[in-house]
Design a protein around this motif. Sequence first.
Motif, PDB file in Angstrom:
ATOM      1  N   THR A 118     -22.067  29.375 121.446  1.00  0.00           N
ATOM      2  CA  THR A 118     -20.955  28.500 121.065  1.00  0.00           C
ATOM      3  C   THR A 118     -19.683  29.283 120.764  1.00  0.00           C
ATOM      4  OG1 THR A 118     -21.922  28.419 118.837  1.00  0.00           O
ATOM      5  CG2 THR A 118     -22.328  26.547 120.275  1.00  0.00           C
ATOM      6  N   LEU A 119     -19.791  30.449 120.145  1.00  0.00           N
ATOM      7  CA  LEU A 119     -18.585  31.239 119.881  1.00  0.00           C
ATOM      8  C   LEU A 119     -17.951  31.696 121.187  1.00  0.00           C
ATOM      9  CD1 LEU A 119     -16.597  32.695 118.040  1.00  0.00           C
ATOM     10  CD2 LEU A 119     -18.246  34.587 117.863  1.00  0.00           C
ATOM     11  N   ARG A 120     -18.769  32.154 122.113  1.00  0.00           N
ATOM     12  CA  ARG A 120     -18.228  32.589 123.411  1.00  0.00           C
ATOM     13  C   ARG A 120     -17.565  31.426 124.144  1.00  0.00           C
ATOM     14  NH1 ARG A 120     -23.163  35.780 123.215  1.00  0.00           N
ATOM     15  NH2 ARG A 120     -22.639  38.001 123.303  1.00  0.00           N
ATOM     16  N   LYS A 121     -18.182  30.245 124.072  1.00  0.00           N
ATOM     17  CA  LYS A 121     -17.590  29.070 124.719  1.00  0.00           C
ATOM     18  C   LYS A 121     -16.236  28.732 124.102  1.00  0.00           C
ATOM     19  CE  LYS A 121     -21.947  26.827 126.073  1.00  0.00           C
ATOM     20  NZ  LYS A 121     -22.865  25.692 125.811  1.00  0.00           N
ATOM     21  N   ALA A 122     -16.149  28.831 122.779  1.00  0.00           N
ATOM     22  CA  ALA A 122     -14.889  28.533 122.106  1.00  0.00           C
ATOM     23  C   ALA A 122     -13.813  29.527 122.516  1.00  0.00           C
ATOM     24  CB  ALA A 122     -15.083  28.542 120.594  1.00  0.00           C
ATOM     25  N   SER A 162     -13.157  28.252 112.795  1.00  0.00           N
ATOM     26  CA  SER A 162     -13.798  28.500 111.510  1.00  0.00           C
ATOM     27  C   SER A 162     -15.313  28.479 111.641  1.00  0.00           C
ATOM     28  CB  SER A 162     -13.350  27.452 110.484  1.00  0.00           C
ATOM     29  OG  SER A 162     -13.575  27.894 109.154  1.00  0.00           O
ATOM     30  N   ASP A 163     -15.969  29.192 110.732  1.00  0.00           N
ATOM     31  CA  ASP A 163     -17.409  29.078 110.537  1.00  0.00           C
ATOM     32  C   ASP A 163     -18.205  29.275 111.822  1.00  0.00           C
ATOM     33  OD1 ASP A 163     -17.793  28.003 107.522  1.00  0.00           O
ATOM     34  OD2 ASP A 163     -15.934  27.211 108.386  1.00  0.00           O
ATOM     35  N   ALA A 164     -18.013  30.448 112.427  1.00  0.00           N
ATOM     36  CA  ALA A 164     -18.771  30.783 113.639  1.00  0.00           C
ATOM     37  C   ALA A 164     -20.206  31.173 113.306  1.00  0.00           C
ATOM     38  CB  ALA A 164     -18.088  31.931 114.379  1.00  0.00           C
ATOM     39  N   HIS A 215     -25.536  15.068 123.002  1.00  0.00           N
ATOM     40  CA  HIS A 215     -24.150  15.458 122.710  1.00  0.00           C
ATOM     41  C   HIS A 215     -24.190  16.790 121.965  1.00  0.00           C
ATOM     42  CE1 HIS A 215     -24.187  10.993 122.934  1.00  0.00           C
ATOM     43  NE2 HIS A 215     -23.076  11.168 123.629  1.00  0.00           N
ATOM     44  N   PRO A 216     -24.474  17.889 122.664  1.00  0.00           N
ATOM     45  CA  PRO A 216     -24.736  19.166 121.992  1.00  0.00           C
ATOM     46  C   PRO A 216     -23.561  19.716 121.213  1.00  0.00           C
ATOM     47  CG  PRO A 216     -24.564  19.449 124.376  1.00  0.00           C
ATOM     48  CD  PRO A 216     -24.624  17.983 124.130  1.00  0.00           C
ATOM     49  N   ASN A 217     -22.347  19.318 121.545  1.00  0.00           N
ATOM     50  CA  ASN A 217     -21.171  19.847 120.845  1.00  0.00           C
ATOM     51  C   ASN A 217     -20.602  18.864 119.830  1.00  0.00           C
ATOM     52  OD1 ASN A 217     -21.149  22.342 122.196  1.00  0.00           O
ATOM     53  ND2 ASN A 217     -20.118  21.420 123.956  1.00  0.00           N
ATOM     54  N   ARG A 218     -21.354  17.790 119.534  1.00  0.00           N
ATOM     55  CA  ARG A 218     -20.861  16.802 118.575  1.00  0.00           C
ATOM     56  C   ARG A 218     -20.651  17.461 117.200  1.00  0.00           C
ATOM     57  NH1 ARG A 218     -23.980  11.275 118.249  1.00  0.00           N
ATOM     58  NH2 ARG A 218     -22.594  10.828 120.023  1.00  0.00           N
ATOM     59  N   GLY A 219     -19.489  17.252 116.646  1.00  0.00           N
ATOM     60  CA  GLY A 219     -19.178  17.792 115.331  1.00  0.00           C
ATOM     61  C   GLY A 219     -18.725  19.235 115.322  1.00  0.00           C
ATOM     62  N   LEU A 220     -18.708  19.891 116.488  1.00  0.00           N
ATOM     63  CA  LEU A 220     -18.277  21.276 116.581  1.00  0.00           C
ATOM     64  C   LEU A 220     -16.893  21.344 117.216  1.00  0.00           C
ATOM     65  CD1 LEU A 220     -21.548  22.946 117.955  1.00  0.00           C
ATOM     66  CD2 LEU A 220     -20.904  22.480 115.582  1.00  0.00           C
ATOM     67  N   LEU A 236     -18.066  26.127 114.306  1.00  0.00           N
ATOM     68  CA  LEU A 236     -18.485  26.492 115.655  1.00  0.00           C
ATOM     69  C   LEU A 236     -20.002  26.661 115.758  1.00  0.00           C
ATOM     70  CD1 LEU A 236     -15.735  29.123 116.564  1.00  0.00           C
ATOM     71  CD2 LEU A 236     -15.848  26.720 117.237  1.00  0.00           C
ATOM     72  N   ILE A 237     -20.758  26.245 114.738  1.00  0.00           N
ATOM     73  CA  ILE A 237     -22.203  26.466 114.763  1.00  0.00           C
ATOM     74  C   ILE A 237     -23.019  25.202 114.509  1.00  0.00           C
ATOM     75  CG2 ILE A 237     -22.407  27.185 112.337  1.00  0.00           C
ATOM     76  CD1 ILE A 237     -24.245  28.721 115.374  1.00  0.00           C
ATOM     77  N   PHE A 238     -22.736  24.439 113.453  1.00  0.00           N
ATOM     78  CA  PHE A 238     -23.411  23.161 113.216  1.00  0.00           C
ATOM     79  C   PHE A 238     -22.590  22.351 112.220  1.00  0.00           C
ATOM     80  CE2 PHE A 238     -25.676  26.379 110.589  1.00  0.00           C
ATOM     81  CZ  PHE A 238     -25.259  25.981 109.328  1.00  0.00           C
ATOM     82  N   PRO A 239     -22.615  21.020 112.322  1.00  0.00           N
ATOM     83  CA  PRO A 239     -21.899  20.177 111.364  1.00  0.00           C
ATOM     84  C   PRO A 239     -22.730  19.962 110.102  1.00  0.00           C
ATOM     85  CG  PRO A 239     -22.820  18.811 113.097  1.00  0.00           C
ATOM     86  CD  PRO A 239     -23.172  20.240 113.444  1.00  0.00           C
ATOM     87  N   LEU A 240     -22.033  19.692 109.005  1.00  0.00           N
ATOM     88  CA  LEU A 240     -22.666  19.382 107.724  1.00  0.00           C
ATOM     89  C   LEU A 240     -22.347  17.946 107.325  1.00  0.00           C
ATOM     90  CD1 LEU A 240     -21.988  22.721 105.808  1.00  0.00           C
ATOM     91  CD2 LEU A 240     -24.215  21.840 106.510  1.00  0.00           C
ATOM     92  N   PRO A 241     -23.138  17.353 106.425  1.00  0.00           N
ATOM     93  CA  PRO A 241     -22.931  15.946 106.055  1.00  0.00           C
ATOM     94  C   PRO A 241     -21.668  15.740 105.244  1.00  0.00           C
ATOM     95  CG  PRO A 241     -24.639  16.933 104.706  1.00  0.00           C
ATOM     96  CD  PRO A 241     -24.315  17.939 105.773  1.00  0.00           C
ATOM     97  N   ALA A 242     -21.213  14.506 105.196  1.00  0.00           N
ATOM     98  CA  ALA A 242     -20.039  14.153 104.397  1.00  0.00           C
ATOM     99  C   ALA A 242     -20.295  14.491 102.933  1.00  0.00           C
ATOM    100  CB  ALA A 242     -19.726  12.673 104.559  1.00  0.00           C
ATOM    101  N   PRO A 243     -19.253  14.875 102.198  1.00  0.00           N
ATOM    102  CA  PRO A 243     -19.431  15.299 100.811  1.00  0.00           C
ATOM    103  C   PRO A 243     -20.203  14.278  99.974  1.00  0.00           C
ATOM    104  CG  PRO A 243     -17.178  15.694 101.521  1.00  0.00           C
ATOM    105  CD  PRO A 243     -17.839  14.925 102.615  1.00  0.00           C
ATOM    106  N   GLY A 244     -21.314  14.730  99.360  1.00  0.00           N
ATOM    107  CA  GLY A 244     -22.085  13.886  98.471  1.00  0.00           C
ATOM    108  C   GLY A 244     -22.863  12.766  99.116  1.00  0.00           C
ATOM    109  N   SER A 245     -22.932  12.752 100.452  1.00  0.00           N
ATOM    110  CA  SER A 245     -23.568  11.631 101.145  1.00  0.00           C
ATOM    111  C   SER A 245     -25.083  11.703 101.147  1.00  0.00           C
ATOM    112  CB  SER A 245     -23.059  11.572 102.593  1.00  0.00           C
ATOM    113  OG  SER A 245     -23.378  12.767 103.286  1.00  0.00           O
ATOM    114  N   GLN A 246     -25.658  12.836 100.761  1.00  0.00           N
ATOM    115  CA  GLN A 246     -27.104  12.986 100.682  1.00  0.00           C
ATOM    116  C   GLN A 246     -27.409  14.032  99.614  1.00  0.00           C
ATOM    117  OE1 GLN A 246     -27.496  14.044 104.905  1.00  0.00           O
ATOM    118  NE2 GLN A 246     -28.092  16.111 104.284  1.00  0.00           N
ATOM    119  N   PRO A 247     -28.642  14.137  99.170  1.00  0.00           N
ATOM    120  CA  PRO A 247     -28.939  15.042  98.062  1.00  0.00           C
ATOM    121  C   PRO A 247     -28.626  16.510  98.346  1.00  0.00           C
ATOM    122  CG  PRO A 247     -30.719  13.465  98.350  1.00  0.00           C
ATOM    123  CD  PRO A 247     -29.797  13.292  99.526  1.00  0.00           C
ATOM    124  N   GLN A 248     -28.905  16.976  99.560  1.00  0.00           N
ATOM    125  CA  GLN A 248     -28.684  18.370  99.919  1.00  0.00           C
ATOM    126  C   GLN A 248     -27.676  18.462 101.061  1.00  0.00           C
ATOM    127  OE1 GLN A 248     -30.146  20.808  98.125  1.00  0.00           O
ATOM    128  NE2 GLN A 248     -31.243  19.280  96.901  1.00  0.00           N
TER     129      GLN A 248
END
Length: 299
Positions: A65-69, A48-50, A270-275, A248-260
């Motif tokens: 990252t997409l090619r690696k996946a 998802s979300d390449a 850890h370049p692949n953390r969260g991916l 497959l590109i970048f992680p986002l924060p937990a729902p509502g855990s920060q303003p944006q």
Amino acid sequence: MTNRRELMKLVALGGGAVYLSGLAGCAAGASLPAGAAAYDDFYFVQLSDAHWGFAGPPNPDAANTLRKAVATVNALETPPEFIVFTGDLTHSTDDPAERRRRLAGFREIVSALKVQPVYFLPGEHDAALDRGAAYQEFFGETHYSFDHKGVHFIAVDNVSDAGARLGDEQLAWMKADLDARPKDSPIVVLAHRPLFDLEPKWDWATRDGQQAIDILLQYPKVTVFYGHIHQENHHMTGHIAHHSARSLIFPLPAPGSQPQRTPLPWDPEHPNRGLGFREVQAEPETALYKIQEFGVTRA
């Protein structure tokens, strides 16, 4: 075909969390009832979300990252029976010509996948600016259904409408499609946005998603797999389990855990953390699904 022994071999080889979703009275980790008949289980891969076409922070390796996946999925010891991409194949652009270049580039990269078929869904980055017109030129219909070894899969489009709605026409199609199924059929819904209100202020919802859930609640064996939120999240609406996939590109924060909902910072240590991507083992007769999460690359 993947049997339980082969699945356990995969689990032993890979890292990551395993999440069991028990439906239709099967608790997490439950075994088959005594005297239950044998059945033909299988597994598939969800990516998802390449966001092909994205460049810059927080992912300096966005071109790879997409090619690696793709390479990692091709190297799986036991190939999946099919692959599904749950949206945001590309990163959005206001330029229609560039949108098509990105869709073409994504299609070229994933054409290297050895497993067929591969099913695609649009994300809002692919489809919201032109109601899915360019996406359909490359990947066909934005919503459809198919069957695999006793499981009915229904792919929905909650992104082509700029207001994040399925719309009355698609809801009627979904109802008619499901009306043709026996009530006890195992059903898997594939979507990009969550159907429930996870974090509406972050666009993590479908405005008429409750209408879809109300239709699905009439069936006892339903599971939803979606993307959009760039992280794992597991949620229940009644007896329906909803599972989001990592990006497959970048992680986002937990729902509502920060303003944006700004992307989490890149971690060079850890370049692949969260991916990553996931394998989903399906047991049709019990509608029991075992989810195995993997990073973009597997050691």
